[in-house]
Design a protein around this motif. Structure first.
Motif, PDB file in Angstrom:
ATOM      1  N   SER A 216       0.822  -1.215   0.000  1.00 35.51           N
ATOM      2  CA  SER A 216       0.000   0.000   0.000  1.00 35.51           C
ATOM      3  C   SER A 216       0.854   1.261   0.000  1.00 35.51           C
ATOM      4  O   SER A 216       0.580   2.223  -0.729  1.00 35.51           O
ATOM      5  N   ILE A 217       1.907   1.274   0.833  1.00 27.52           N
ATOM      6  CA  ILE A 217       2.780   2.448   0.914  1.00 27.52           C
ATOM      7  C   ILE A 217       3.516   2.678  -0.400  1.00 27.52           C
ATOM      8  O   ILE A 217       3.545   3.793  -0.935  1.00 27.52           O
ATOM      9  N   LEU A 218       4.112   1.615  -0.936  1.00 28.57           N
ATOM     10  CA  LEU A 218       4.904   1.763  -2.155  1.00 28.57           C
ATOM     11  C   LEU A 218       4.031   2.091  -3.361  1.00 28.57           C
ATOM     12  O   LEU A 218       4.482   2.773  -4.292  1.00 28.57           O
ATOM     13  N   ARG A 219       2.788   1.641  -3.345  1.00 31.57           N
ATOM     14  CA  ARG A 219       1.870   2.012  -4.430  1.00 31.57           C
ATOM     15  C   ARG A 219       1.598   3.514  -4.428  1.00 31.57           C
ATOM     16  O   ARG A 219       1.432   4.127  -5.486  1.00 31.57           O
ATOM     17  N   ILE A 220       1.547   4.115  -3.233  1.00 26.72           N
ATOM     18  CA  ILE A 220       1.384   5.565  -3.154  1.00 26.72           C
ATOM     19  C   ILE A 220       2.599   6.258  -3.768  1.00 26.72           C
ATOM     20  O   ILE A 220       2.472   7.211  -4.547  1.00 26.72           O
ATOM     21  N   GLY A 221       3.794   5.777  -3.422  1.00 25.83           N
ATOM     22  CA  GLY A 221       5.013   6.348  -3.988  1.00 25.83           C
ATOM     23  C   GLY A 221       5.049   6.241  -5.496  1.00 25.83           C
ATOM     24  O   GLY A 221       5.453   7.177  -6.194  1.00 25.83           O
ATOM     25  N   VAL A 222       4.620   5.098  -6.020  1.00 24.87           N
ATOM     26  CA  VAL A 222       4.582   4.886  -7.468  1.00 24.87           C
ATOM     27  C   VAL A 222       3.559   5.818  -8.116  1.00 24.87           C
ATOM     28  O   VAL A 222       3.815   6.425  -9.165  1.00 24.87           O
ATOM     29  N   ALA A 223       2.400   5.967  -7.473  1.00 23.31           N
ATOM     30  CA  ALA A 223       1.339   6.832  -8.017  1.00 23.31           C
ATOM     31  C   ALA A 223       1.760   8.301  -8.014  1.00 23.31           C
ATOM     32  O   ALA A 223       1.363   9.065  -8.890  1.00 23.31           O
ATOM     33  N   CYS A 224       2.558   8.686  -7.033  1.00 26.57           N
ATOM     34  CA  CYS A 224       3.014  10.078  -6.964  1.00 26.57           C
ATOM     35  C   CYS A 224       4.130  10.366  -7.966  1.00 26.57           C
ATOM     36  O   CYS A 224       4.307  11.519  -8.385  1.00 26.57           O
ATOM     37  N   SER A 225       4.896   9.346  -8.339  1.00 18.69           N
ATOM     38  CA  SER A 225       6.054   9.552  -9.211  1.00 18.69           C
ATOM     39  C   SER A 225       5.809   9.123 -10.651  1.00 18.69           C
ATOM     40  O   SER A 225       6.744   8.794 -11.382  1.00 18.69           O
ATOM     41  N   MET A 226       4.546   9.149 -11.053  1.00 20.25           N
ATOM     42  CA  MET A 226       4.229   8.853 -12.454  1.00 20.25           C
ATOM     43  C   MET A 226       4.894   9.891 -13.359  1.00 20.25           C
ATOM     44  O   MET A 226       5.054  11.052 -12.995  1.00 20.25           O
ATOM     45  N   GLU A 227       5.276   9.464 -14.552  1.00 15.31           N
ATOM     46  CA  GLU A 227       5.980  10.372 -15.462  1.00 15.31           C
ATOM     47  C   GLU A 227       5.098  11.540 -15.885  1.00 15.31           C
ATOM     48  O   GLU A 227       5.548  12.685 -15.950  1.00 15.31           O
ATOM     49  N   SER A 228       3.831  11.266 -16.157  1.00 12.34           N
ATOM     50  CA  SER A 228       2.917  12.327 -16.564  1.00 12.34           C
ATOM     51  C   SER A 228       2.320  13.013 -15.338  1.00 12.34           C
ATOM     52  O   SER A 228       1.740  12.346 -14.478  1.00 12.34           O
ATOM     53  N   PRO A 229       2.420  14.329 -15.229  1.00 12.19           N
ATOM     54  CA  PRO A 229       1.880  15.042 -14.060  1.00 12.19           C
ATOM     55  C   PRO A 229       0.403  14.773 -13.810  1.00 12.19           C
ATOM     56  O   PRO A 229      -0.017  14.657 -12.658  1.00 12.19           O
ATOM     57  N   ARG A 230      -0.384  14.651 -14.870  1.00 11.51           N
ATOM     58  CA  ARG A 230      -1.833  14.473 -14.690  1.00 11.51           C
ATOM     59  C   ARG A 230      -2.186  13.113 -14.094  1.00 11.51           C
ATOM     60  O   ARG A 230      -3.310  12.906 -13.642  1.00 11.51           O
ATOM     61  N   ASP A 231      -1.247  12.180 -14.085  1.00  8.86           N
ATOM     62  CA  ASP A 231      -1.496  10.852 -13.525  1.00  8.86           C
ATOM     63  C   ASP A 231      -1.124  10.760 -12.041  1.00  8.86           C
ATOM     64  O   ASP A 231      -1.335   9.719 -11.413  1.00  8.86           O
ATOM     65  N   ARG A 232      -0.565  11.815 -11.475  1.00 13.39           N
ATOM     66  CA  ARG A 232      -0.112  11.783 -10.085  1.00 13.39           C
ATOM     67  C   ARG A 232      -1.247  12.115  -9.115  1.00 13.39           C
ATOM     68  O   ARG A 232      -2.212  12.770  -9.477  1.00 13.39           O
ATOM     69  N   LEU A 233      -1.075  11.651  -7.877  1.00 11.18           N
ATOM     70  CA  LEU A 233      -2.057  11.935  -6.827  1.00 11.18           C
ATOM     71  C   LEU A 233      -1.920  13.369  -6.334  1.00 11.18           C
ATOM     72  O   LEU A 233      -0.854  13.981  -6.448  1.00 11.18           O
ATOM     73  N   GLU A 234      -2.987  13.900  -5.767  1.00  8.41           N
ATOM     74  CA  GLU A 234      -2.927  15.168  -5.045  1.00  8.41           C
ATOM     75  C   GLU A 234      -2.504  14.866  -3.608  1.00  8.41           C
ATOM     76  O   GLU A 234      -2.752  13.785  -3.083  1.00  8.41           O
ATOM     77  N   MET A 235      -1.871  15.848  -2.948  1.00  5.58           N
ATOM     78  CA  MET A 235      -1.354  15.603  -1.613  1.00  5.58           C
ATOM     79  C   MET A 235      -2.458  15.309  -0.601  1.00  5.58           C
ATOM     80  O   MET A 235      -2.256  14.554   0.347  1.00  5.58           O
ATOM     81  N   GLY A 236      -3.645  15.876  -0.793  1.00  9.19           N
ATOM     82  CA  GLY A 236      -4.750  15.578   0.118  1.00  9.19           C
ATOM     83  C   GLY A 236      -5.103  14.106   0.110  1.00  9.19           C
ATOM     84  O   GLY A 236      -5.342  13.493   1.165  1.00  9.19           O
ATOM     85  N   SER A 237      -5.112  13.500  -1.077  1.00  9.64           N
ATOM     86  CA  SER A 237      -5.396  12.070  -1.202  1.00  9.64           C
ATOM     87  C   SER A 237      -4.275  11.238  -0.593  1.00  9.64           C
ATOM     88  O   SER A 237      -4.520  10.203   0.036  1.00  9.64           O
TER      89      SER A 237
END
Length: 253
Positions: A216-237
């Motif tokens: 779960s933790i590493l999936r958040i890191g992966v989701a935040c570091s996507m190459e395309s900015p629009r695919d990244r999470l917002e900090m609130g999430s």
């Protein structure tokens, strides 16, 4: 700006040093436990040293620090009068007080979006680029994209992956087409326990809940570091998800 997870500036001064040279300085609140980088990557402590010589972060401390940093970024992005971009988030810019509460420091590259937009409206000659640090800087900055909060999200994602794998994004193993993001993504979920920091495994026996927690933790890191900015999470999430993981961890532990 005032937030419990931002490094507090106490004063500024202009004086003369012992050599008679003028200098200017910012005086910050003292952080007794140094920076996060020194906790993650200790230099000079050999494998033969007893365990007490190693200053290792417990899993719950890593979670708390992650939440602290995410909370500070969310405040900068959404809680100030103007949206603020840090621009150089990395472990050495995360300072820890005597209770191991994290504080973001070094705003040398911070940009206020309203000022950037105003400057850009005046003409293309105004430089608003944020260079950041290799390994942590968002890929779009290399293409002269305008700095954005999602660039900080990328840096946070890499920092999060580093905190739980103990690998720097500049590690020699990352070359050609392999980087930190791809390395972790390829290990999820079946091989996650092969890439987590060994000290986490020493602290806890490998169990189903620990495996799920790391995934779960590493999936958040992966989701935040996507190459395309629009695919990244917002900090609130990100904050919401990290709190859920912490609650699960506390109940399981």
């Amino acid at each position: 700006m005032r937030h419990r997870n931002l490094l507090k500036i106490l004063s500024i001064c202009s004086s003369v040093d012992f050599n008679g040279d003028e200098f200017k300085a910012s005086v910050y609140e003292f952080m007794a436990n140094g920076n996060l980088d020194k906790w993650l990557h200790q230099v000079g402590v050999g494998d033969h040293e007893p365990p007490e010589k190693h200053k290792n972060l417990k899993l719950i401390q890593r979670l708390d620090i992650s939440i602290d940093v995410a909370s500070a970024l969310e405040y900068l992005h959404c809680g100030c009068e103007s949206t603020i971009i840090h621009g150089d988030l990395k472990p050495s810019n995360v300072l820890l007080d005597d209770e191991m509460t994290a504080h973001i420091g070094d705003f040398g590259l911070a940009k206020i979006i309203s000022t950037i937009l105003s400057n850009m409206a005046q003409g293309p000659s105004n430089s608003v680029a944020i260079r950041g640090t290799i390994g942590y800087v968002a890929p779009e900055y290399g293409m002269d994209d305008m700095p954005s909060t999602l660039g900080d999200v990328y840096s946070f994602g890499i920092l999060l992956l580093e905190m739980f794998t103990s690998k720097k994004p500049t590690n020699d193993m990352f070359k050609d087409h392999l980087n930190m993001h791809i390395f972790v993504k390829n290990a999820l979920p079946e091989r996650v326990m092969e890439i987590v920091d060994p000290y986490i495994l020493l602290e806890h026996k490998t169990t189903r809940w620990l495996n799920d927690c790391m995934v779960s933790i590493l999936r958040i890191g992966v989701a935040c570091s996507m190459e395309s900015p629009r695919d990244r999470l917002e900090m609130g999430s990100v904050i919401s998800e990290l709190h859920k993981i912490k609650n699960t961890y506390m109940n399981a532990g």
